[in-house]
Design a protein around this motif. Structure first.
Motif, short mmCIF file in Angstrom:
data_model
loop_
_atom_site.label_atom_id
_atom_site.label_comp_id
_atom_site.label_asym_id
_atom_site.label_seq_id
_atom_site.Cartn_x
_atom_site.Cartn_y
_atom_site.Cartn_z
N LEU A 1 28.05 -2.32 35.70
CA LEU A 1 28.76 -2.77 34.50
C LEU A 1 27.82 -3.41 33.50
O LEU A 1 27.97 -3.23 32.30
N SER A 2 26.85 -4.21 34.00
CA SER A 2 25.91 -4.84 33.09
C SER A 2 24.63 -5.21 33.81
O SER A 2 24.62 -5.38 35.03
N ALA A 3 23.57 -5.33 33.03
CA ALA A 3 22.26 -5.75 33.53
C ALA A 3 21.66 -6.67 32.48
O ALA A 3 21.64 -6.33 31.30
N GLU A 4 21.19 -7.84 32.91
CA GLU A 4 20.62 -8.82 31.98
C GLU A 4 19.16 -9.04 32.29
O GLU A 4 18.77 -9.19 33.45
N GLY A 5 18.36 -9.10 31.25
CA GLY A 5 16.93 -9.34 31.37
C GLY A 5 16.16 -8.07 31.09
O GLY A 5 16.70 -6.98 31.08
N ASN A 6 14.86 -8.24 30.84
CA ASN A 6 14.00 -7.08 30.59
C ASN A 6 12.68 -7.29 31.31
O ASN A 6 11.82 -7.98 30.80
N PRO A 7 12.55 -6.74 32.52
CA PRO A 7 13.52 -5.95 33.27
C PRO A 7 14.65 -6.82 33.84
O PRO A 7 14.49 -8.04 33.94
N PRO A 8 15.76 -6.20 34.20
CA PRO A 8 16.93 -6.96 34.63
C PRO A 8 16.69 -7.80 35.88
O PRO A 8 16.01 -7.37 36.82
N GLU A 9 17.25 -9.02 35.85
CA GLU A 9 17.24 -9.91 37.01
C GLU A 9 18.66 -10.31 37.42
O GLU A 9 18.85 -11.03 38.38
N LYS A 10 19.64 -9.84 36.65
CA LYS A 10 21.05 -10.10 36.97
C LYS A 10 21.84 -8.83 36.71
O LYS A 10 21.69 -8.20 35.66
N TYR A 11 22.65 -8.47 37.68
CA TYR A 11 23.47 -7.26 37.59
C TYR A 11 24.92 -7.61 37.89
O TYR A 11 25.20 -8.51 38.69
N VAL A 12 25.84 -6.86 37.29
CA VAL A 12 27.25 -6.92 37.64
C VAL A 12 27.67 -5.49 37.99
O VAL A 12 27.42 -4.56 37.23
N PHE A 13 28.29 -5.36 39.17
CA PHE A 13 28.74 -4.05 39.65
C PHE A 13 30.24 -4.07 39.88
O PHE A 13 30.82 -5.10 40.23
N GLU A 14 30.82 -2.89 39.71
CA GLU A 14 32.23 -2.68 40.07
C GLU A 14 32.24 -1.77 41.29
O GLU A 14 31.53 -0.76 41.34
N PHE A 15 33.04 -2.17 42.27
CA PHE A 15 33.18 -1.40 43.51
C PHE A 15 34.61 -0.87 43.56
O PHE A 15 35.56 -1.65 43.54
N ARG A 16 34.74 0.44 43.60
CA ARG A 16 36.06 1.06 43.69
C ARG A 16 36.27 1.56 45.12
O ARG A 16 36.19 2.75 45.40
N VAL A 17 36.48 0.58 45.99
CA VAL A 17 36.70 0.84 47.41
C VAL A 17 37.89 -0.01 47.87
O VAL A 17 38.22 -1.02 47.25
N ALA A 18 38.49 0.41 48.96
CA ALA A 18 39.63 -0.33 49.51
C ALA A 18 39.15 -1.65 50.11
O ALA A 18 38.25 -1.68 50.93
N GLY A 19 39.73 -2.74 49.65
CA GLY A 19 39.40 -4.06 50.16
C GLY A 19 40.63 -4.94 50.14
O GLY A 19 41.63 -4.61 49.51
N LEU A 20 40.55 -6.04 50.85
CA LEU A 20 41.67 -6.97 50.90
C LEU A 20 41.45 -8.12 49.92
O LEU A 20 40.34 -8.63 49.79
N VAL A 21 42.54 -8.51 49.27
CA VAL A 21 42.51 -9.61 48.32
C VAL A 21 43.50 -10.66 48.82
O VAL A 21 44.62 -10.32 49.19
N PRO A 22 43.08 -11.93 48.86
CA PRO A 22 44.02 -12.96 49.33
C PRO A 22 45.18 -13.14 48.37
O PRO A 22 45.01 -13.08 47.16
N GLY A 23 46.35 -13.34 48.97
CA GLY A 23 47.55 -13.57 48.18
C GLY A 23 48.15 -14.92 48.55
O GLY A 23 47.54 -15.70 49.28
N PRO A 24 49.37 -15.19 48.11
CA PRO A 24 50.01 -16.47 48.44
C PRO A 24 50.42 -16.54 49.90
O PRO A 24 50.69 -15.52 50.54
N ASN A 25 50.45 -17.76 50.43
CA ASN A 25 50.95 -18.03 51.79
C ASN A 25 50.27 -17.18 52.86
O ASN A 25 50.93 -16.57 53.70
N ASP A 26 48.96 -17.12 52.84
CA ASP A 26 48.17 -16.38 53.84
C ASP A 26 48.55 -14.91 53.93
O ASP A 26 48.59 -14.32 55.01
N THR A 27 48.85 -14.30 52.78
CA THR A 27 49.08 -12.86 52.75
C THR A 27 47.86 -12.19 52.13
O THR A 27 47.05 -12.84 51.45
#
Length: 154
Positions: A28-54
């Motif tokens: 998604l983004s790279a900062e610095g020249n050359p880059p030292e910080k990256y942001v990536f998007e992962f389109r994979v199945a993962g679990l996200v915490p919800g309310p009340n331990d769901t």
């Protein structure tokens, strides 16, 4: 050019080549020249915490990777931007310590984070998130959450 700058440049070129058309990981983004910080998007199945331990299934996750001045002798610092429920991920960091060596490529580490998110890779013996470790132990029949080979292009 210093060895550190050469390594940063080489990493950036590899990242552009490997993740340009990757089916599951996108730069998604790279900062610095050359880059030292990256942001990536992962389109994979993962679990996200919800309310009340769901926990709910999500297929869109974001992470930041920072390369310290001592990189590659010291490992990158990785953290999730979006919440993920995983034994080796907490809100402040992604545990990669056991899996980093100076000879490892940054693209391999990025793929490893994707593998962690979808439970292709996890360690319940020394977790950052005890609830996630207990959940993984009790739900082995449901893991991994996604079975595709995420190392496409490596």
């Amino acid at each position: 050019m210093t060895p550190h700058l050469r390594r940063l440049m080489a990493d950036y070129q590899q990242i552009l080549r490997i993740f340009q058309n990757h089916p599951f990981i996108r730069l998604l983004s790279a900062e610095g020249n050359p880059p030292e910080k990256y942001v990536f998007e992962f389109r994979v199945a993962g679990l996200v915490p919800g309310p009340n331990d769901t926990y709910t299934l999500s297929s869109q996750h974001r992470a930041e990777i920072f390369l310290p001045l001592e990189y590659p002798r010291r490992p990158p610092f990785c953290r999730m931007i979006t919440p993920v429920f995983h034994p080796n991920i907490d809100p402040q960091k992604i545990c990669i310590g056991d899996h980093w060596s100076a000879g490892q490529s940054l693209p391999h580490l990025i793929v490893r984070i994707a593998e962690m998110i979808c439970f292709q890779s996890y360690n319940t013996k020394s977790p950052l998130n005890g609830k996630a470790a207990a959940w993984a132990e009790q739900n082995l029949d449901k893991l991994p959450l996604q079975r595709e080979d995420l190392s496409v292009g490596l």
